[in-house]
Design a protein around this motif. Structure first.
Motif, short mmCIF file in Angstrom:
data_model
loop_
_atom_site.label_atom_id
_atom_site.label_comp_id
_atom_site.label_asym_id
_atom_site.label_seq_id
_atom_site.Cartn_x
_atom_site.Cartn_y
_atom_site.Cartn_z
N PRO A 281 0.71 -1.31 -0.03
CA PRO A 281 0.06 0.11 -0.06
C PRO A 281 0.75 1.43 0.09
O PRO A 281 1.78 1.25 0.80
CB PRO A 281 -0.75 -0.02 1.34
CG PRO A 281 -1.05 -1.46 1.65
CD PRO A 281 0.50 -2.11 1.06
N LEU A 282 0.43 2.24 -0.93
CA LEU A 282 1.34 3.47 -0.90
C LEU A 282 0.82 4.53 -0.27
O LEU A 282 -0.41 5.03 -0.65
CB LEU A 282 1.38 3.47 -2.37
CG LEU A 282 2.20 5.11 -2.79
CD1 LEU A 282 3.61 4.80 -2.60
CD2 LEU A 282 2.30 5.26 -4.54
N VAL A 283 1.58 5.22 0.79
CA VAL A 283 1.30 6.50 1.25
C VAL A 283 2.25 7.57 0.65
O VAL A 283 3.19 7.40 0.82
CB VAL A 283 1.66 6.15 2.94
CG1 VAL A 283 1.28 7.50 3.65
CG2 VAL A 283 0.83 5.13 3.40
N ILE A 284 1.43 8.53 0.26
CA ILE A 284 1.87 9.58 -0.56
C ILE A 284 1.84 10.75 0.30
O ILE A 284 0.96 11.24 0.76
CB ILE A 284 1.43 10.03 -1.91
CG1 ILE A 284 1.44 8.72 -2.72
CG2 ILE A 284 1.73 11.26 -2.26
CD1 ILE A 284 0.66 8.91 -3.96
N PHE A 285 2.99 11.49 0.56
CA PHE A 285 3.28 12.92 1.47
C PHE A 285 3.57 13.81 0.21
O PHE A 285 4.46 13.67 -0.41
CB PHE A 285 4.29 12.71 2.30
CG PHE A 285 3.92 12.06 3.62
CD1 PHE A 285 3.74 12.95 4.83
CD2 PHE A 285 3.89 10.54 3.69
CE1 PHE A 285 3.29 12.18 5.94
CE2 PHE A 285 3.66 10.03 5.12
CZ PHE A 285 3.40 10.98 6.06
N ILE A 286 2.90 15.11 0.36
CA ILE A 286 3.21 16.04 -0.48
C ILE A 286 3.11 17.55 0.34
O ILE A 286 1.96 17.77 1.01
CB ILE A 286 2.25 16.22 -1.52
CG1 ILE A 286 2.20 15.09 -2.54
CG2 ILE A 286 2.64 17.57 -2.73
CD1 ILE A 286 1.46 14.92 -3.88
N ASP A 287 4.27 17.96 0.36
CA ASP A 287 4.38 19.50 0.91
C ASP A 287 4.16 20.57 -0.14
O ASP A 287 4.65 20.59 -1.06
CB ASP A 287 5.83 19.59 1.43
CG ASP A 287 5.75 20.92 2.47
OD1 ASP A 287 4.94 20.41 3.70
OD2 ASP A 287 6.19 21.82 2.33
N ALA A 288 3.13 21.53 0.22
CA ALA A 288 2.33 22.36 -0.52
C ALA A 288 3.53 23.47 -0.70
O ALA A 288 3.43 24.40 -1.57
CB ALA A 288 1.06 22.86 -0.29
N VAL A 332 -1.20 12.40 2.20
CA VAL A 332 -0.87 13.31 3.41
C VAL A 332 -0.22 14.57 2.59
O VAL A 332 0.79 14.50 2.05
CB VAL A 332 -0.09 12.65 4.39
CG1 VAL A 332 0.23 13.70 5.55
CG2 VAL A 332 -0.34 11.32 4.82
N VAL A 333 -1.04 15.87 2.66
CA VAL A 333 -0.89 17.13 2.23
C VAL A 333 -0.21 17.74 3.48
O VAL A 333 -1.26 18.29 4.47
CB VAL A 333 -1.99 17.86 1.50
CG1 VAL A 333 -1.40 18.91 0.85
CG2 VAL A 333 -2.32 16.61 0.23
N THR A 334 0.89 18.39 3.57
CA THR A 334 1.47 19.15 4.43
C THR A 334 1.83 20.47 3.96
O THR A 334 2.13 20.82 2.59
CB THR A 334 2.47 18.34 5.27
OG1 THR A 334 3.62 18.42 3.97
CG2 THR A 334 2.43 17.08 5.74
N ASN A 335 1.93 21.46 5.10
CA ASN A 335 2.63 22.78 4.56
C ASN A 335 3.32 23.12 5.92
O ASN A 335 2.93 23.39 6.91
CB ASN A 335 1.37 23.62 4.54
CG ASN A 335 2.05 24.87 3.76
OD1 ASN A 335 2.59 24.93 2.59
ND2 ASN A 335 2.03 26.19 4.44
N THR A 336 4.84 23.30 5.79
CA THR A 336 5.67 23.50 6.73
C THR A 336 6.51 24.91 6.11
O THR A 336 7.31 24.90 5.23
CB THR A 336 6.71 22.53 6.65
OG1 THR A 336 6.11 21.23 6.98
CG2 THR A 336 7.65 22.57 7.87
N PRO A 337 5.86 26.10 6.62
CA PRO A 337 6.31 27.29 5.82
C PRO A 337 7.41 27.80 6.77
O PRO A 337 7.39 29.40 6.61
CB PRO A 337 5.01 28.32 6.20
CG PRO A 337 4.32 27.55 7.51
CD PRO A 337 4.75 26.31 7.60
#
Length: 395
Positions: A281-288, A332-337
């Protein structure tokens, strides 16, 4: 009272029967038999203090190993993985982290790297150098408290620097710091991707997973960044991490965009992540990688844009035209600014969203994985300031 197979009330992510149930049953049995009168009250008190300390640590910092440390002849010793570090200058855990990041990156980057970066114009310097300089500037204008320690609210670059140090420590202590990832941190053009991969690995450790990095030299297939194994259940998932590039941020050259003009725009990253072909199973993390004012004020727009993106990524049909499910199990969409804040400016905290598609070609193995990741997202940025105290040593 939770049932035996329910998640434990302490938030560890383990089942109640494998976490606090045995200890609680032992205490109840002792009390029922009157044996508690034979157990010194101090022993019971320290036993309960150890339980409480474990629960508080997991609730705040997740499932990474508590720091193994000791004192001897005026020196503090700290174990990281299989390596022992020591100094007579570390008064708290923050002091150790500041040493650790310099040690790890200094050994990997070479003794002249920092000097060469300092010779460049400020705007052209590597992000790590800019963050470190801002950290030093903050320290220079901060007064020491009654214990002689610097104490102030960190700005954005300082948060970025300390979080990098802590992620290096967490992965180094609980997994294996991959040399290839460290080397990619050195190059500004590769820094952002490597930094996010490291952050995601540290986050998964805190969520209760062990990490096995994939062999980057294997070109036979498109594999994910690493495989994560849930310690409680043994379930395995493949993890892919992507970060949106934007000019003037995280080492990318060019002027920064007008914040009002920035959009999420993760479609291409999402499609590329879904093109990976793991047998798990594929868990995708993307930081905006968006300015905090955009991320904070437009949460509904984020959700809508994400939902609009999903149908266009991986239609999920097999060769015979039969729908098999979308190619990822969790997004999982993240934002680390942190890098959007200048020196002296407060750094906004990161945020994160999860989306679990139904049906997925290879779904998540159990219902504990998504909540564990969501809890770790909430804990990201929590960093111990002091070395842990063993309750058994407290009178």
């Amino acid at each position: 009272m939770p049932e035996r197979n329910d998640p434990c009330h302490c938030g560890s992510g383990k089942k109640y029967k494998k976490c606090h149930l045995p200890r609680e049953e032992a205490l109840r049995l002792a009390e029922a038999r009157g044996q508690n009168r034979e157990i010194p009250p101090l022993i019971l008190q320290k036993f309960r203090a150890m339980q409480q300390a474990d629960e508080e640590y997991i609730a705040t910092y997740g499932h990474s190993r508590q720091t193994v440390h000791g004192d001897f002849q005026g020196y503090k010793f700290v174990a990281v993985g299989g390596t022992l570090h020591y100094s007579d200058k570390w008064r708290n855990f923050t002091d150790f982290l500041l040493y650790f990041i310099k040690k790890i990156l200094g050994d990997a980057f070479g003794p002249d790297w920092y000097t060469r970066e300092r010779a460049k114009p400020p705007e052209a310097r590597h992000p790590i150098v800019r963050w470190y300089e801002a950290f030093c500037e903050l320290g220079a204008r901060t007064e020491r408290n009654e214990l002689g320690l610097l104490e102030s609210e960190p700005d954005g670059p300082t948060k970025a620097y300390i979080n990098l140090a802590y992620d290096l420590y967490v992965v180094g202590d609980n997994a294996r710091l991959q040399k290839e990832v460290i080397q990619r941190l050195r190059d500004s053009s590769n820094f952002q991707g490597a930094r996010y991969e490291l952050a995601v690995a540290a986050l998964m450790v805190r969520a209760g997973f062990t990490i096995d990095f994939e062999d980057e030299s294997d070109n036979s297939r498109r594999h994910a960044e690493f495989v994560a194994t849930h310690r409680e259940t043994g379930a395995r998932v493949a993890v892919e991490a992507k970060s949106r590039r934007r000019s003037g941020v995280m080492g990318w050259v060019g002027p920064r965009q007008d914040p009002a003009a920035i959009r999420l725009s993760i479609d291409e990253l999402f499609r590329d992540a879904c093109a990976k072909d793991p047998d798990l199973p594929l868990v995708i993390f993307i930081d905006a990688n968006m300015p905090p004012e955009m991320a904070t004020g437009q949460l509904e727009n984020w959700t809508k844009e994400l939902q609009d993106t999903l149908p266009r990524v991986g239609h999920g049909f097999g060769e015979a035209g039969v729908f098999e499910g979308v190619p990822f199990a969790l997004l999982v969409v993240t934002n680390t600014p942190y890098d959007y804040a200048r020196a002296g400016e407060p750094g906004a905290d990161g945020i994160g969203y999860t989306s679990q598609p139904v049906p997925a070609k290879l779904p998540l193995p159990n219902g504990l994985i998504r909540p564990a990741i969501e809890k770790a997202l909430q804990q990201y940025g929590n960093i111990p300031q002091d070395f842990p105290v063993d309750p058994r040593d407290v009178d």
